[in-house]
Design an enzyme around this catalytic site. Structure first.
Site, PDB file in Angstrom:
ATOM      1  N   CYS A 192       0.811  -1.216   0.000  1.00 18.27           N
ATOM      2  CA  CYS A 192       0.000   0.000   0.000  1.00 18.27           C
ATOM      3  C   CYS A 192       0.844   1.266   0.000  1.00 18.27           C
ATOM      4  O   CYS A 192       0.366   2.339  -0.368  1.00 18.27           O
ATOM      5  CB  CYS A 192      -0.921  -0.007   1.221  1.00 18.27           C
ATOM      6  SG  CYS A 192      -2.077  -1.398   1.251  1.00 18.27           S
ATOM      7  N   ASN A 193       2.066   1.156   0.425  1.00 17.29           N
ATOM      8  CA  ASN A 193       2.989   2.289   0.486  1.00 17.29           C
ATOM      9  C   ASN A 193       3.397   2.790  -0.900  1.00 17.29           C
ATOM     10  O   ASN A 193       3.875   3.912  -1.059  1.00 17.29           O
ATOM     11  CB  ASN A 193       4.228   1.826   1.273  1.00 17.29           C
ATOM     12  CG  ASN A 193       5.301   2.871   1.391  1.00 17.29           C
ATOM     13  OD1 ASN A 193       5.057   3.980   1.836  1.00 17.29           O
ATOM     14  ND2 ASN A 193       6.506   2.515   0.995  1.00 17.29           N
TER      15      ASN A 193
END
Length: 352
Positions: A170-171
């Site tokens: 998700c980063n």
């Protein structure tokens, strides 16, 4: 856990003389599969297709998780027909990596192409002017990679500079903007096509009474792709800058590597998320923001436009309360979560 902060603006200036070469976002495109599921009825579908309807209490627990998620619907490559053809995807522990890979290596770049074409159309320039391609996915691994496949699908020049990023989670959305900024600002006249494409088939599997984290993954993740075109010194009348990439920073919180994990196994990509993740983010968010915005003299968190990765409703609620944000500040993030679920890397580039 890492937190990435990218500062975008079309109005702000530094205290010192402004640098005219800052990278700009010149276009944005997004794409989703046509197939979608209603979150309220998904528990019935999920437990039926995985032959788990006998787990009545577990099914009701999953229904409660879905109802609390604030997700209305999700678009998925997964269909009932696909799952019936590949029953090893529907059990928890079956070796299914080969099956998943065979599907993902074509679906991921194909979905990425849809978003890229929309971005290129919005940009309005010939595709031959793309000098760099940066592709990101946590769905599958292959070599030649999804970047190579996408370059072929788009008909990019054989001399385009490609970079493939796998398994960034998700980063990755904000990280991709940071990389695009660096590439654009260090290659005069360059135009960087950034594509994030995610297909949750990599984590789909039947329920396990021993692994409750799996239920969260089945409730949360959706499929989608997003693309942006980044460059410096937009040509007047030919290119329209949407945002300026002023600064980018990343902070890693020490001793948190066990809090959130995705591991590639014979059964596919497994998901582990500690219940402490929302509070961990809430406790550390302000320190990260102070480090990122202090050089610009900004300390009022309601004075800026927010694009927060919608990792889950608890995270959005926690950040909003901790920072005293007005409700509309996270409206875009909540809308993306509601309409599409967690799209992993593509979320922060998505338009609700």
């Amino acid at each position: 856990m890492s937190t990435a902060v990218t500062i975008l603006t079309d109005t702000w200036t530094r205290r010192e003389k402004r640098f005219d070469g800052h990278a700009k976002i010149l276009a944005i495109g997004t794409a989703i599969p046509a197939n979608w599921v209603d979150q309220t009825t998904y528990p019935d579908f999920y437990f039926r297709i995985t032959n788990s309807e006998h787990l009545l209490e577990y099914k009701e627990k999953f229904r409660r998780i879905c109802n609390k998620s604030k997700i209305r619907k999700r678009h998925l490559v997964i269909t009932e027909e696909l799952l019936k053809k590949n029953p090893n995807l529907c059990t928890y522990n079956d070796a299914s990596l080969n099956t998943r890979q065979d599907i993902l290596v074509s679906e991921v770049p194909k979905l990425g192409k849809e978003a890229a074409m929309k971005a290129i159309k919005e940009w309005g320039r010939p595709i031959s002017e793309i000098t760099h391609l940066v592709f990101c996915t946590s769905s599958g691994v292959d070599m030649p990679g999804a970047d190579f496949q996408l370059a072929k699908l788009l008909g990019l020049s054989s001399s385009v500079n490609r970079l493939m990023m796998y398994q960034q989670g998700c980063n990755a959305g904000a990280v991709m903007l940071r990389l695009a900024k660096d590439l654009a600002e260090n290659n005069k006249g360059g135009r960087v096509l950034v594509v994030c494409s995610e297909v949750m088939l990599s984590v789909f599997r039947g329920p396990s009474l021993q692994q409750e984290d799996n239920l969260l993954a089945q409730c949360l993740f959706g499929d989608g792709s997003a693309a942006v075109i980044v460059g410096t010194e937009p040509r007047p009348g030919l290119e329209t800058p949407l945002f300026e990439l002023v600064s980018a920073a990343q902070t890693t919180i020490p001793d948190t590597d066990s809090y959130l994990k995705l591991q590639l196994r014979e059964m596919g990509l497994t998901f582990h998320c500690s219940k402490a993740v929302p509070s961990l983010i809430t406790q550390n968010i302000e320190d990260c923001l102070v480090k990122a915005f202090e050089p610009f003299g900004i300390s009022d968190w309601n004075s800026i436009f927010w694009i927060l990765h919608p990792g889950g409703n608890a995270i959005l609620d926690g950040v909003e309360e901790k920072l005293g944000l007005e409700p509309e500040k996270l409206r875009a993030s909540r809308d993306v979560l509601s309409q599409y679920g967690n799209l992993t890397s593509a979320c922060v580039l998505f338009k609700p």
